[in-house]
Write a protein that holds these residues in place. Structure first.
Motif, PDB file in Angstrom:
ATOM      1  N   MET A 224      52.457 -21.656   0.160  1.00 11.06           N
ATOM      2  CA  MET A 224      51.186 -22.532   1.062  1.00 11.06           C
ATOM      3  C   MET A 224      52.293 -23.495   2.437  1.00 11.06           C
ATOM      4  O   MET A 224      52.084 -23.515   3.013  1.00 11.06           O
ATOM      5  N   SER A 225      52.811 -24.355   1.520  1.00 12.01           N
ATOM      6  CA  SER A 225      53.700 -24.940   2.129  1.00 12.01           C
ATOM      7  C   SER A 225      54.995 -24.116   3.567  1.00 12.01           C
ATOM      8  O   SER A 225      55.119 -24.771   3.907  1.00 12.01           O
TER       9      SER A 225
ATOM     10  N   LYS B 224      51.781 -20.769  -6.253  1.00 14.73           N
ATOM     11  CA  LYS B 224      51.395 -20.903  -4.977  1.00 14.73           C
ATOM     12  C   LYS B 224      51.662 -21.843  -3.974  1.00 14.73           C
ATOM     13  O   LYS B 224      51.290 -21.750  -3.183  1.00 14.73           O
TER      14      LYS B 224
END
Length: 43
Positions: free
Chosen positions: A7-8, A3
């Motif tokens: 997100m990065s 996750k």
């Protein structure tokens, strides 16, 4: 972990897209200014 990695990646893609838009916008303004200069010289 996956996750955080996702997100990065999304954050980096967003920054890249925004940077690209600003670059294209700036190039458009430069072309416009060049067109105005040619038009003024023709008059």
């Amino acid at each position: 972990m996956k996750k955080l990695l996702a997100m990065s990646f999304m954050l980096l893609m967003t920054v890249g897209v925004l940077t690209g838009c600003n670059t294209i916008s700036g190039a458009g303004q430069d072309v416009q200014a060049g067109g105005r200069a040619v038009q003024d010289a023709a008059e």
